[in-house]
Design an enzyme around this catalytic site. Structure first.
Site, PDB file in Angstrom:
ATOM      1  N   TYR A   1      -7.960  25.013   0.581  1.00 23.99           N
ATOM      2  CA  TYR A   1      -7.242  25.065   1.402  1.00 23.99           C
ATOM      3  C   TYR A   1      -7.140  23.444   1.832  1.00 23.99           C
ATOM      4  O   TYR A   1      -6.722  21.794   2.661  1.00 23.99           O
ATOM      5  CB  TYR A   1      -5.885  25.524   2.288  1.00 23.99           C
ATOM      6  CG  TYR A   1      -5.222  26.293   1.753  1.00 23.99           C
ATOM      7  CD1 TYR A   1      -5.249  26.886   0.369  1.00 23.99           C
ATOM      8  CD2 TYR A   1      -4.983  27.517   2.888  1.00 23.99           C
ATOM      9  CE1 TYR A   1      -4.159  27.689   0.810  1.00 23.99           C
ATOM     10  CE2 TYR A   1      -4.115  28.303   1.867  1.00 23.99           C
ATOM     11  CZ  TYR A   1      -4.205  28.466   1.037  1.00 23.99           C
ATOM     12  OH  TYR A   1      -3.272  29.797   0.370  1.00 23.99           O
TER      13      TYR A   1
ATOM     14  N   ASP B   1      -7.172  40.741  -7.486  1.00 21.87           N
ATOM     15  CA  ASP B   1      -6.167  41.222  -8.781  1.00 21.87           C
ATOM     16  C   ASP B   1      -5.743  42.822  -8.452  1.00 21.87           C
ATOM     17  O   ASP B   1      -5.164  43.862  -7.956  1.00 21.87           O
ATOM     18  CB  ASP B   1      -6.649  41.025  -9.942  1.00 21.87           C
ATOM     19  CG  ASP B   1      -7.774  40.815 -10.513  1.00 21.87           C
ATOM     20  OD1 ASP B   1      -8.618  41.050  -9.774  1.00 21.87           O
ATOM     21  OD2 ASP B   1      -7.761  40.862 -11.783  1.00 21.87           O
TER      22      ASP B   1
ATOM     23  N   LYS C   1     -13.111  36.467  -6.248  1.00 20.32           N
ATOM     24  CA  LYS C   1     -12.500  36.692  -7.656  1.00 20.32           C
ATOM     25  C   LYS C   1     -14.580  36.600  -8.149  1.00 20.32           C
ATOM     26  O   LYS C   1     -14.314  35.637  -8.929  1.00 20.32           O
ATOM     27  CB  LYS C   1     -12.251  36.215  -8.333  1.00 20.32           C
ATOM     28  CG  LYS C   1     -11.404  35.797  -9.312  1.00 20.32           C
ATOM     29  CD  LYS C   1     -10.498  37.378  -9.619  1.00 20.32           C
ATOM     30  CE  LYS C   1      -9.564  36.760 -11.312  1.00 20.32           C
ATOM     31  NZ  LYS C   1      -9.753  38.241 -11.763  1.00 20.32           N
TER      32      LYS C   1
ATOM     33  N   ASP D   1       0.722  38.638   3.582  1.00 22.13           N
ATOM     34  CA  ASP D   1       1.676  38.724   3.325  1.00 22.13           C
ATOM     35  C   ASP D   1       2.077  40.008   2.677  1.00 22.13           C
ATOM     36  O   ASP D   1       3.113  40.355   3.170  1.00 22.13           O
ATOM     37  CB  ASP D   1       2.311  37.588   2.565  1.00 22.13           C
ATOM     38  CG  ASP D   1       2.828  36.247   3.660  1.00 22.13           C
ATOM     39  OD1 ASP D   1       2.378  36.391   4.535  1.00 22.13           O
ATOM     40  OD2 ASP D   1       3.262  35.749   3.457  1.00 22.13           O
TER      41      ASP D   1
ATOM     42  N   ASP E   1      -4.115  34.746   3.000  1.00 21.75           N
ATOM     43  CA  ASP E   1      -2.876  33.578   2.810  1.00 21.75           C
ATOM     44  C   ASP E   1      -1.994  34.963   2.572  1.00 21.75           C
ATOM     45  O   ASP E   1      -0.974  35.912   2.567  1.00 21.75           O
ATOM     46  CB  ASP E   1      -3.095  32.723   2.473  1.00 21.75           C
ATOM     47  CG  ASP E   1      -1.959  32.182   2.573  1.00 21.75           C
ATOM     48  OD1 ASP E   1      -0.335  32.859   3.654  1.00 21.75           O
ATOM     49  OD2 ASP E   1      -1.414  30.819   2.637  1.00 21.75           O
TER      50      ASP E   1
END
Ligand code: NAD
Length: 368
Positions: free
Chosen positions: A143, A225, A193, A253, A249
């Site tokens: 970001y 994942d 990852k 959620d 992020d």
């Protein structure tokens, strides 16, 4: 007044003022039992600040926050400010505040209350007992990395973002995760990852090194994942999930849906100097000003403040137990299904404040 814990209260927009008032009500109820503890100072942010001062984060609010040991925020935004220029949108107030205060770690607990287990998107037997915290790095990663932008090359446009993590950025957030795990079930799952990304390989290496300083905490690494899958398959297996800005992020959620309602979820953003506590939800303009909002996320955010900024574990736990007890007795705001007539925002605040006082006054309560 010296010696009191200085709290900046930024109610913001929409339902922000209604829910923040309930969080302050509970903190004042605690003072009634334990004696004076807080000095509250209120400031404008978001749309309310734009209307009054033409900027979303006025100098006076910055000064109140600089002087505070913790910040309690409601929510910002609403349709009446949607046509403003991007730098003059209410959300800018919050983004600027997070950056100014260098809040580099975001904590999002996801706990499934027994009394609300049926609200979850998953089957009750899978989620019952879920109690995890996502520790998300907040100021680094894709970001913020450079180069970024949309460029043209050979007659074609391309969009570029870059994931960058420096060692010190990983170290400081990793320390927070291990320290938090020590207050909980002593398990950290670091999510990356590393099979594909170099930034993740560095992340994994640094987290493994920091873990050696916390030999009493178990560390496990998972690819993002696989973590996304396991959060659905066996959410109760997680305690502290430590991860990067973007993965956090997304996963936070996903974890939120385990608990059912957005009106229940608190969050904390921590820096070295101060911390910001706020509900996960937004300003809910559709129900603002009607005394209908669920104040539990705001009250639970105040409980996190007691735990992390004041180091008053037992008092924070008392507030959380009060929320659970009030839920068990069947009180519900209108966002939660229930058998009885829904209670108002302020009534829910009254019930939780009264229950908190009862717990603090009980002979079983110990401050430490
Ligand atoms: P929202 O979270 O405000 O609302 C989504 C839905 O959830 C709405 O139906 C709302 O009524 C309901 N809801 C939210 N909180 C609730 C509560 N405490 N009790 C009962 N119901 C609740 O998200 P949105 O509608 O996408 O955004 C509305 C405004 O809030 C926008 O301007 C957005 O930019 C802003 N926003 C701010 C923050 C923040 O301040 N941190 C976060 C998200 C959105």
């Amino acid at each position: 007044m010296q010696g009191l814990f200085r709290v900046a209260v930024l109610p913001g927009d929409g339902i922000g003022p209604e829910v923040t008032a309930q969080a302050v009500k509970v903190l004042k109820a605690i003072e009634e039992v334990l004696g004076p503890m807080f000095r509250f100072q209120t400031g404008l942010i978001g749309g309310a600040a734009l209307d009054a001062t033409a900027v979303p984060l006025p100098a006076e609010t910055i000064s109140i926050c600089n002087n505070a040991q913790a910040i309690l925020l409601g929510a910002v935004g609403g349709p009446q400010w949607d046509n403003k220029r991007p730098e003059l949108r209410p959300e800018q107030g919050l983004l600027q505040l997070r950056q100014r205060q260098e809040l580099y770690v975001n904590l999002r607990p996801a706990k499934v209350l027994d009394s609300l287990v049926n609200l979850s998107a998953l089957k009750p037997h899978l989620v019952r007992g879920t109690d995890l915290v996502i520790v998300r790095e907040l100021l680094g990663g894709i970001y913020f990395g450079n180069p970024r932008g949309i460029f043209s090359k050979n007659g074609e446009r391309m969009g570029i973002n870059t994931e960058v993590y420096r060692e010190h950025e990983v170290e400081r957030v990793a320390h927070r995760a291990f320290q938090l795990a020590r207050l909980r079930r002593r398990k950290v799952t670091s999510v990356d990852k590393a099979n594909i990304l170099e930034s993740s390989r560095l992340w994994r290496e640094v987290v493994t090194r920091i873990a050696r300083m916390y030999p009493d905490v178990e560390l496990k690494h998972l690819y993002v994942d696989s973590c996304a899958m396991q959060l659905i398959e066996r959410p109760t297996s997680f305690d502290v999930i430590l991860t990067t800005n973007m993965f956090g992020d997304i996963l936070s959620d996903e974890a939120a849906m385990l608990t059912g309602s957005i009106g229940l979820l608190p969050s904390a953003s921590l820096g070295e100097r101060t911390a910001l506590y706020e509900p996960v939800h937004g300003s809910a303009p559709d129900i603002a000003g009607r005394n209908r909002a669920n104040p539990i996320a705001a009250i639970a955010s105040a409980a996190l403040m007691l735990r992390y900024s004041l180091r008053m574990e037992a008092v924070g736990a008392a507030v959380e137990t009060a929320i659970e007890k009030v839920m068990k007795r069947g009180a519900r705001t209108s966002d939660l299904p229930g058998k009885n007539r829904p209670v108002t925002t302020s009534r829910m605040g009254d019930l939780i404040a009264a229950e908190t006082k009862k717990i603090l006054k009980s002979s079983k309560f110990r401050l430490q």
